[in-house]
Design a protein around this motif. Structure first.
Motif, PDB file in Angstrom:
ATOM      1  N   LYS A  92       0.768  -1.304  -0.084  1.00 40.20           N
ATOM      2  CA  LYS A  92      -0.048   0.185  -0.089  1.00 40.20           C
ATOM      3  C   LYS A  92       0.864   0.996   0.043  1.00 40.20           C
ATOM      4  N   HIS A  93       1.917   1.297   0.685  1.00 43.01           N
ATOM      5  CA  HIS A  93       2.807   2.382   0.508  1.00 43.01           C
ATOM      6  C   HIS A  93       3.893   2.679  -0.633  1.00 43.01           C
ATOM      7  N   ASN A  94       3.891   1.674  -1.464  1.00 43.56           N
ATOM      8  CA  ASN A  94       4.663   1.999  -2.638  1.00 43.56           C
ATOM      9  C   ASN A  94       4.011   1.463  -4.147  1.00 43.56           C
ATOM     10  N   ASN A  95       2.675   1.223  -4.151  1.00 44.81           N
ATOM     11  CA  ASN A  95       1.919   0.837  -5.425  1.00 44.81           C
ATOM     12  C   ASN A  95       1.583   2.056  -6.040  1.00 44.81           C
ATOM     13  N   PRO A  96       2.223   2.175  -7.193  1.00 41.98           N
ATOM     14  CA  PRO A  96       2.105   3.786  -8.353  1.00 41.98           C
ATOM     15  C   PRO A  96       0.604   3.679  -8.465  1.00 41.98           C
ATOM     16  N   TYR A  97      -0.352   2.773  -8.121  1.00 43.46           N
ATOM     17  CA  TYR A  97      -1.629   2.964  -8.522  1.00 43.46           C
ATOM     18  C   TYR A  97      -2.642   2.987  -7.367  1.00 43.46           C
ATOM     19  N   GLN A  98      -1.780   3.264  -6.251  1.00 44.05           N
ATOM     20  CA  GLN A  98      -2.670   3.165  -5.015  1.00 44.05           C
ATOM     21  C   GLN A  98      -3.687   4.295  -4.716  1.00 44.05           C
ATOM     22  N   ASN A  99      -3.407   5.529  -5.519  1.00 40.88           N
ATOM     23  CA  ASN A  99      -4.630   6.442  -5.344  1.00 40.88           C
ATOM     24  C   ASN A  99      -5.925   5.723  -6.152  1.00 40.88           C
ATOM     25  N   TRP A 100      -5.761   4.973  -7.004  1.00 40.63           N
ATOM     26  CA  TRP A 100      -6.905   4.692  -8.045  1.00 40.63           C
ATOM     27  C   TRP A 100      -7.425   3.539  -7.201  1.00 40.63           C
ATOM     28  N   ILE A 101      -6.775   2.733  -6.494  1.00 41.41           N
ATOM     29  CA  ILE A 101      -7.128   1.761  -5.590  1.00 41.41           C
ATOM     30  C   ILE A 101      -8.089   2.318  -4.407  1.00 41.41           C
ATOM     31  N   ASN A 102      -7.532   3.147  -3.842  1.00 40.38           N
ATOM     32  CA  ASN A 102      -8.103   3.775  -2.494  1.00 40.38           C
ATOM     33  C   ASN A 102      -9.519   4.481  -3.041  1.00 40.38           C
ATOM     34  N   THR A 103      -9.549   5.039  -4.175  1.00 41.65           N
ATOM     35  CA  THR A 103     -10.790   5.764  -4.658  1.00 41.65           C
ATOM     36  C   THR A 103     -12.065   4.672  -4.884  1.00 41.65           C
ATOM     37  N   TYR A 104     -11.907   3.551  -5.180  1.00 38.39           N
ATOM     38  CA  TYR A 104     -12.851   2.576  -5.333  1.00 38.39           C
ATOM     39  C   TYR A 104     -13.089   1.518  -4.025  1.00 38.39           C
ATOM     40  N   GLY A 105     -11.919   1.734  -3.209  1.00 37.37           N
ATOM     41  CA  GLY A 105     -12.081   0.919  -1.918  1.00 37.37           C
ATOM     42  C   GLY A 105     -12.633   1.821  -0.703  1.00 37.37           C
ATOM     43  N   GLY A 106     -12.806   3.152  -0.888  1.00 39.30           N
ATOM     44  CA  GLY A 106     -13.197   4.150   0.082  1.00 39.30           C
ATOM     45  C   GLY A 106     -14.525   4.082   0.597  1.00 39.30           C
ATOM     46  N   GLU A 107     -14.816   4.792   1.700  1.00 43.01           N
ATOM     47  CA  GLU A 107     -16.014   4.948   2.192  1.00 43.01           C
ATOM     48  C   GLU A 107     -17.178   5.734   1.495  1.00 43.01           C
ATOM     49  N   GLU A 108     -16.620   6.771   0.875  1.00 44.38           N
ATOM     50  CA  GLU A 108     -17.664   7.453   0.046  1.00 44.38           C
ATOM     51  C   GLU A 108     -18.160   6.821  -1.140  1.00 44.38           C
ATOM     52  N   PHE A 109     -17.501   6.144  -1.985  1.00 41.73           N
ATOM     53  CA  PHE A 109     -17.874   5.327  -2.800  1.00 41.73           C
ATOM     54  C   PHE A 109     -18.603   4.272  -2.372  1.00 41.73           C
ATOM     55  N   ALA A 110     -18.308   3.767  -1.287  1.00 40.70           N
ATOM     56  CA  ALA A 110     -19.267   2.449  -0.748  1.00 40.70           C
ATOM     57  C   ALA A 110     -20.587   2.987  -0.352  1.00 40.70           C
ATOM     58  N   ASN A 111     -20.847   4.100   0.174  1.00 42.74           N
ATOM     59  CA  ASN A 111     -22.333   4.746   0.397  1.00 42.74           C
ATOM     60  C   ASN A 111     -22.840   5.060  -0.833  1.00 42.74           C
ATOM     61  N   SER A 112     -22.272   5.437  -2.073  1.00 44.28           N
ATOM     62  CA  SER A 112     -23.014   5.588  -3.068  1.00 44.28           C
ATOM     63  C   SER A 112     -23.631   4.269  -3.995  1.00 44.28           C
ATOM     64  N   VAL A 113     -22.423   3.229  -3.674  1.00 44.30           N
ATOM     65  CA  VAL A 113     -23.032   1.846  -4.172  1.00 44.30           C
ATOM     66  C   VAL A 113     -24.207   1.462  -3.324  1.00 44.30           C
ATOM     67  N   LYS A 114     -23.937   1.722  -2.124  1.00 42.70           N
ATOM     68  CA  LYS A 114     -25.194   0.879  -1.061  1.00 42.70           C
ATOM     69  C   LYS A 114     -26.340   1.829  -1.460  1.00 42.70           C
ATOM     70  N   ASN A 115     -26.525   3.164  -1.747  1.00 42.25           N
ATOM     71  CA  ASN A 115     -27.794   3.775  -2.317  1.00 42.25           C
ATOM     72  C   ASN A 115     -28.259   3.462  -3.773  1.00 42.25           C
ATOM     73  N   ALA A 116     -27.468   3.028  -4.421  1.00 42.25           N
ATOM     74  CA  ALA A 116     -27.625   2.524  -5.923  1.00 42.25           C
ATOM     75  C   ALA A 116     -28.217   1.116  -5.661  1.00 42.25           C
ATOM     76  N   ILE A 117     -27.793   0.271  -5.174  1.00 43.75           N
ATOM     77  CA  ILE A 117     -28.150  -1.013  -4.780  1.00 43.75           C
ATOM     78  C   ILE A 117     -29.751  -0.911  -3.924  1.00 43.75           C
ATOM     79  N   ASN A 118     -29.819  -0.194  -2.879  1.00 41.11           N
ATOM     80  CA  ASN A 118     -31.321   0.034  -2.209  1.00 41.11           C
ATOM     81  C   ASN A 118     -32.297   0.525  -3.406  1.00 41.11           C
ATOM     82  N   ILE A 119     -31.980   1.613  -4.034  1.00 42.97           N
ATOM     83  CA  ILE A 119     -32.932   1.758  -5.003  1.00 42.97           C
ATOM     84  C   ILE A 119     -33.219   0.838  -6.111  1.00 42.97           C
TER      85      ILE A 119
END
Length: 217
Positions: A148-175
């Motif tokens: 996690k500390h030396n992956n050149p693509y970590q920012n991309w990984i963190n975006t989709y593994g983050g809490e904010e995106f998880a909340n959006s996914v949960k809303n889309a599923i619920n709808i």
């Protein structure tokens, strides 16, 4: 149907597993994915997202619940803006490709057709895999990577593994689940087909990026 998403997830679990095991994902997690492959992917994703946000807006317009409408309009602006910023961070003066690959063209054309010519329920099912699969891939990488500390693509990984995106996914599923409660068996079957096809297109998108898919003619 009380939890349509849970049931369709089980039916399509083999597709998600194929995505997780794809060389693109394995090398992305290891940080060994060739930069030219990742740049090709980011370019194609930018093209995809430019159309996907229009599809999300169309889905929102078709919703009768104003909260659902607002969610998809927000998704079409807020989430996409975050991803666009991420694209710029990674591309950073790299030459952009303005032409969609065959698979990218297929995927965006399919989603547009589902959003504009099919029922709201089918449209919801078709756009959902782009939410759920990206979250599941992001979570999977975060849970299994050791760099996690030396992956050149970590920012991309963190975006989709983050809490904010998880909340959006949960809303889309619920709808989407909400719209299955009173849906007919025929509608449910069509939703299942749409979700499965879009999930397969997600795999195809990763695969096409890994192979830097060209137009053959």
């Amino acid at each position: 149907m009380s939890n349509w998403y849970e049931e369709i997830s089980l039916k399509t679990a083999h597709i998600l597993q194929k995505i997780k095991k794809h060389d693109f994902i394995k090398e992305l997690m290891a940080g060994t994915l060739p930069k030219e492959v990742f740049y090709f992917y980011i370019n194609q994703d930018a093209i995809y997202l430019s159309e996907y946000k229009k599809v999300l807006a169309q889905i929102g317009i078709k919703c009768s619940d104003e909260n659902d409408t607002q969610f998809f309009l927000d998704a079409a602006t807020g989430i996409i803006n975050v991803e666009n910023a991420l694209h710029q961070n990674f591309l950073n003066q790299k030459s952009s490709i303005n032409e969609a690959s065959p698979t990218c063209e297929l995927y965006i054309s399919y989603l547009s057709r589902m959003a504009h010519t099919k029922s709201l329920e089918e449209g919801l099912a078709a756009v959902l895999p782009c939410f759920t699969i990206y979250q599941q891939v992001g979570d999977y990488i975060l849970a299994n990577q050791t760099n996690k500390h030396n992956n050149p693509y970590q920012n991309w990984i963190n975006t989709y593994g983050g809490e904010e995106f998880a909340n959006s996914v949960k809303n889309a599923i619920n709808i989407t689940n909400k719209h299955t409660i009173k849906a007919s068996t025929e509608t449910i079957n069509k939703m299942n087909d749409a979700f499965e096809k879009a999930s397969k297109l997600e795999w195809m998108f990763w695969d096409s990026a890994y192979n830097k898919e060209p137009w053959k003619l």
